[in-house]
Design an enzyme around this catalytic site. Structure first.
Site, PDB file in Angstrom:
ATOM      1  N   ASN A  86      87.549  61.809  88.455  1.00 42.11           N
ATOM      2  CA  ASN A  86      87.213  62.092  89.860  1.00 42.11           C
ATOM      3  C   ASN A  86      85.845  61.553  90.288  1.00 42.11           C
ATOM      4  O   ASN A  86      85.665  61.178  91.439  1.00 42.11           O
ATOM      5  CB  ASN A  86      87.327  63.601  90.136  1.00 42.11           C
ATOM      6  CG  ASN A  86      86.466  64.437  89.220  1.00 42.11           C
ATOM      7  OD1 ASN A  86      85.978  63.953  88.205  1.00 42.11           O
ATOM      8  ND2 ASN A  86      86.284  65.678  89.574  1.00 42.11           N
TER       9      ASN A  86
ATOM     10  N   GLU B 155      82.532  70.474  80.073  1.00 43.75           N
ATOM     11  CA  GLU B 155      82.597  70.719  81.524  1.00 43.75           C
ATOM     12  C   GLU B 155      84.062  70.686  81.903  1.00 43.75           C
ATOM     13  O   GLU B 155      84.645  69.615  82.040  1.00 43.75           O
ATOM     14  CB  GLU B 155      81.821  69.634  82.280  1.00 43.75           C
ATOM     15  CG  GLU B 155      80.328  69.670  82.072  1.00 43.75           C
ATOM     16  CD  GLU B 155      79.665  70.915  82.627  1.00 43.75           C
ATOM     17  OE1 GLU B 155      80.316  71.664  83.385  1.00 43.75           O
ATOM     18  OE2 GLU B 155      78.499  71.150  82.283  1.00 43.75           O
TER      19      GLU B 155
ATOM     20  N   CYS C 243      86.237  69.845  90.220  1.00 41.96           N
ATOM     21  CA  CYS C 243      86.434  70.953  89.275  1.00 41.96           C
ATOM     22  C   CYS C 243      85.934  72.290  89.810  1.00 41.96           C
ATOM     23  O   CYS C 243      86.501  73.330  89.524  1.00 41.96           O
ATOM     24  CB  CYS C 243      85.713  70.631  87.977  1.00 41.96           C
ATOM     25  SG  CYS C 243      84.010  70.147  88.267  1.00 41.96           S
TER      26      CYS C 243
ATOM     27  N   GLU D  21      75.103  70.902  82.385  1.00 39.12           N
ATOM     28  CA  GLU D  21      74.630  69.566  82.724  1.00 39.12           C
ATOM     29  C   GLU D  21      73.541  69.712  83.783  1.00 39.12           C
ATOM     30  O   GLU D  21      73.387  70.765  84.403  1.00 39.12           O
ATOM     31  CB  GLU D  21      75.786  68.702  83.245  1.00 39.12           C
ATOM     32  CG  GLU D  21      76.825  68.482  82.166  1.00 39.12           C
ATOM     33  CD  GLU D  21      77.727  67.284  82.380  1.00 39.12           C
ATOM     34  OE1 GLU D  21      78.422  67.256  83.415  1.00 39.12           O
ATOM     35  OE2 GLU D  21      77.744  66.394  81.511  1.00 39.12           O
TER      36      GLU D  21
END
Ligand code: NDP
Length: 497
Positions: free
Chosen positions: A166, A263, A297, A471
């Site tokens: 994405n 993630e 997400c 992150e």
């Protein structure tokens, strides 16, 4: 639309077909022995480029050159490393338009989005971690008797980054920038669906002064990622992907006791209380469900609306959806593009069918747009209940579920009743309620009267099945480095005998 016609006049464009499939040891590398990967433009279904999966020889060169470059890179001062990253950030910003066009070819996301969200956020990461690199120091810990300890923050070694489709440029940078800032090397494997953009990140890093081999990009499907993860010469794995892939990759990494960042996916709740601004809540729901055609997400796909506001919310949402401009992603007036692939579109359509079948009320959308390309209308279901499939499973497409609620305790319990824990949002004008509710929600990235902001200064990541580690921000430093403690005795060494 032609490939050439899509690039604005006066813009230096990148060729869509890369010079070669991989970027290893400072140059483009081809090995046609690897299986072909067709790159399909989601807006038309045309094959616009072809790359090959990495063969064992390409993987080997990526690992060997990565380890050699890491040793050289770790000897530089943090300031010197940071300078390279900041130079790369500048180059990315200068080439933002060309990189954005390429991102649009790779993903189908509208140029209106990619111009502001992809290379720019990648550059932010390179700039931010470049700035931090010079200040990554240890501690001095004084102890009784004049003894003391110093700690040294050391790199992990060779890191592997595996990306979802994405945000191919952003993910390549979100993983690469902190890894490199800490003195590591990285091999990045993009999703097979979007193999183009990470190659440019690798090319730009070399142009900015990174040693050959420091940031290698190799193509492949899950098997290539798997062989990287299980290689004993790899020290860390950072994956952006689904929970099921995350479980496999985490388990494989555990075999070698490697560090991980995961993630993963989500089914995040957005809570809209009666006292919220309808306009803001609708904006948040649009951002959290339809930006990037819903393929994010952290999306707030379970929109819990307090009963008193429900009708006003749905009415305004429907009005605002009249503003969707779906079409040619290269036209900057387009604000809504296709899904990334036919396969993802079919998954989303199957969820739409399930929603109808299980009794949710389709308020709008739900159909594939006529013509070529993987376009799915923005879809809103109301009267969704907790046990429906569309309220439980991640769809990863433009499908919003609106659920009703009455009270605070009830909605918090329902919002938390999921295996996921990536994000959560609250819309309310009651300041104390906003903080109280956020404090009770099980999620890593939360929002009050906003949704889906992800600036580089802020830790990003999930709890529960949505992931491990963070992150961005200073938190990422801890996930790309390890601490060595050194005990220094100033007097004699005493022993019992
Ligand atoms: P997948 O989990 O299918 O794939 C992720 C990556 O892992 C791909 O590069 C894939 O390769 C690779 N891969 C697959 N199997 C293995 C394996 N056994 N070993 C090593 N690598 C493997 O996710 P998608 O690409 O479909 O992305 C969508 C998912 O990503 C959603 O669940 C979404 O929520 C999540 N996501 C999470 C984000 C976050 O930051 N939390 C951000 C963006 C997405 P290939 O594609 O070639 O099979």
């Amino acid at each position: 639309m032609t490939l050439a016609g899509a690039i604005g006049a006066g813009t230096a464009a990148y060729a869509v077909q890369p010079e070669a499939s991989h970027f290893v040891n400072g140059r483009y590398v081809e090995d046609t022995g690897g299986a072909v990967i067709d790159v399909v433009y989601p807006a038309t279904g045309e094959v616009i480029a072809r790359v090959h999966e990495a063969t064992a020889a390409v993987i080997e060169e990526a690992i060997v050159s990565g380890r050699a470059a890491q040793a050289e890179w770790a000897r530089l001062s943090g300031t010197e490393r940071g300078r390279v990253l900041r130079r790369a950030a500048d180059i990315m910003r200068e080439r933002n338009r060309a990189l954005s066009v390429l991102e649009t070819w790779d993903t189908g996301k509208p140029l209106q989005e990619t111009l502001v969200a992809d290379a720019t956020s990648g550059a932010d990461a390179l700039e931010y971690f470049g700035g931090l690199a010079g200040s990554l120091t240890g501690e001095h810990i004084p102890l009784p008797g004049g003894d003391w300890v110093y700690t040294v923050r050391e790199p992990l070694g060779l890191c592997v980054g595996i990306g979802a489709w994405n945000y191919p440029t952003q993910i390549a940078c979100w993983k690469g920038a902190p890894a490199l800032a800490c003195g590591n090397a990285m091999i990045f494997k993009p999703s097979e669906v979007t193999p183009l953009c990470a190659l440019k990140v690798a090319e730009i890093l070399v142009e900015a002064g990174a040693p050959a081999g420091l940031y290698n990009v190799i193509q492949g499907r899950g098997g290539v990622g798997g062989s990287l993860v299980s290689d004993p010469r790899v020290d860390k794995v950072s994956l952006t992907g689904s929970v099921s892939t995350g479980k496999k990759v985490y388990a494989a990494a555990a075999e070698g006791m490697k560090h991980v960042t995961m993630e993963l996916g989500g089914k995040s709740p957005m809570l809209v209380f009666d006292d919220a601004s309808v306009e803001d809540a609708v904006s948040g729901a649009i951002l959290g469900n339809f930006y990037s055609s819903g393929q994010i997400c952290s999306n707030g796909t379970r929109v819990f609306v307090q009963r008193g506001l429900k009708e006003a919310f749905l009415e305004r949402l429907e009005e605002r959806l009249q503003g969707v401009v779906m079409g040619d992603p290269m036209d900057e007036a387009t604000n809504y593009g296709p899904m990334v692939s036919e396969a993802q579109l079919q998954i989303a359509l199957s969820y739409v069918a399930k929603g109808v079948e299980e009794g949710a009320r389709l308020v709008c959308g739900g159909a594939r747009a006529e013509g070529p390309g993987c376009f799915l209308e923005p879809t809103v279901f109301a009267d969704v209940t907790d046990e429906m499939t569309i309220a439980r499973e991640e769809i990863f497409g433009p499908v919003m579920s609106v659920l009703d609620f009455d009270g605070e305790d009830e909605v918090v319990a329902r919002a938390n009743a999921t295996e996921f824990g990536l994000s959560a949002g609250v819309y309310t004008s009651d300041l104390t309620r906003a903080h109280r509710v956020i404090g009770r929600l099980e999620a890593g990235s939360c929002f009050i009267n906003s949704y889906n902001d992800a600036p580089v200064e802020v830790p990003f990541g999930g709890v529960k099945a949505s992931g491990v580690g963070r992150e961005n921000s200073k938190e990422a430093i801890g996930h790309y480095s390890q601490v060595k403690s050194v005990y220094v005795r100033m007097g004699a060494t005493e022993a019992p005998f």
